[in-house]
Design an enzyme around this catalytic site. Structure first.
Site, mmCIF file in Angstrom:
data_model
loop_
_atom_site.group_PDB
_atom_site.id
_atom_site.type_symbol
_atom_site.label_atom_id
_atom_site.label_comp_id
_atom_site.label_asym_id
_atom_site.label_seq_id
_atom_site.Cartn_x
_atom_site.Cartn_y
_atom_site.Cartn_z
ATOM 1 N N ASP A 1 2.331 -5.810 1.741
ATOM 2 C CA ASP A 1 3.686 -5.338 1.516
ATOM 3 C C ASP A 1 3.732 -4.788 0.092
ATOM 4 O O ASP A 1 2.840 -5.066 -0.721
ATOM 5 C CB ASP A 1 4.665 -6.501 1.695
ATOM 6 C CG ASP A 1 6.103 -6.091 1.464
ATOM 7 O OD1 ASP A 1 6.490 -4.996 1.912
ATOM 8 O OD2 ASP A 1 6.837 -6.864 0.824
ATOM 9 N N ASP B 1 7.162 -4.122 -2.092
ATOM 10 C CA ASP B 1 8.207 -4.746 -2.902
ATOM 11 C C ASP B 1 8.120 -6.265 -2.845
ATOM 12 O O ASP B 1 8.156 -6.859 -1.762
ATOM 13 C CB ASP B 1 9.586 -4.296 -2.418
ATOM 14 C CG ASP B 1 9.818 -2.821 -2.663
ATOM 15 O OD1 ASP B 1 9.745 -2.403 -3.828
ATOM 16 O OD2 ASP B 1 10.063 -2.084 -1.688
ATOM 17 N N ASP C 1 5.907 -11.189 1.201
ATOM 18 C CA ASP C 1 6.841 -12.051 0.481
ATOM 19 C C ASP C 1 8.154 -12.217 1.224
ATOM 20 O O ASP C 1 9.066 -12.870 0.710
ATOM 21 C CB ASP C 1 7.137 -11.480 -0.913
ATOM 22 C CG ASP C 1 8.067 -10.279 -0.849
ATOM 23 O OD1 ASP C 1 9.101 -10.284 -1.533
ATOM 24 O OD2 ASP C 1 7.763 -9.335 -0.090
#
Length: 204
Positions: free
Chosen positions: A19, A21, A180
């Site tokens: 990922d 961000d 996250d």
């Protein structure tokens, strides 16, 4: 983050999926502020939890969900997802100079570069992902970059990760995901991939 040690993953891993961000780059605090400022223009005091719970989802999807949640507050009107996203992303981009890489994750990508296929799989739009990767010096690392601009069902659907595996020509069960956000973890599990929740690793 100052620790540049790499993060572990299974020995039989043949590809890494990241990922962007909150995983490669510590952007989430700035995204949250941009969201809150943009909703405040419409009289909505947006709690941070609203965004945290939707980490990894495309911006337009989040706006559509907000339209449902805040329907009464908006007086029956709906926010235009496309126009709203343009305003929100502009607010984020003016803060790009403050964004720092999440060093252990970025170090893992750098160490894997040239030794196995690696990809970025993000719920942000292509322009934001491209500028973020360039800002942290990672724009040259990834063979595949998939974003919200690709016509693929977004996280928590596994399709976005499965498409990354297809493009890298690696079986899903040989891919390891660094994430996250809860939607991304759900997607990785559904895709049959191993995964690391970087929130847990980096908080240790």
């Amino acid at each position: 983050m100052t620790n540049s040690a790499t993060l572990p993953y299974p020995a039989d891993t043949a590809a890494l999926l990241f990922d962007c961000d909150g995983t490669l780059a510590d952007t989430m605090p700035f995204h949250v502020v941009a969201w809150q400022e943009s909703f405040a223009e419409h009289g909505i005091d947006l709690p941070q939890g609203f965004i945290d719970e939707r980490a990894g989802k495309p911006t337009e999807t989040i706006v559509r969900e907000a339209n449902v949640l805040y329907r009464e507050h908006l007086g029956g009107k709906e926010l235009d997802p496309v126009a709203f996203c343009e305003v929100k992303e502009a607010r984020f981009l003016v803060r790009m100079s403050e964004v720092l890489p999440i060093e252990p994750v970025l170090a893992t990508a750098r160490a894997a570069h040239g030794t196995m296929p690696i990809a970025v799989v993000s719920g942000s739009n292509a322009a934001v992902v491209s500028k973020t990767l360039k800002h942290i010096g990672a724009d040259h690392l990834f063979e595949v970059v998939i974003t919200a601009d690709d016509p693929i069902p977004a996280k928590p659907s596994p399709e976005i990760f499965l498409e990354a595996a297809r493009r890298l020509n690696v079986p899903p069960e040989k891919c390891h995901v660094f994430e996250d956000g809860d939607p991304g973890i759900v997607a990785a599990k559904a895709a049959g991939m191993s995964w690391t929740d970087v929130r847990l690793v980096l908080s240790c």
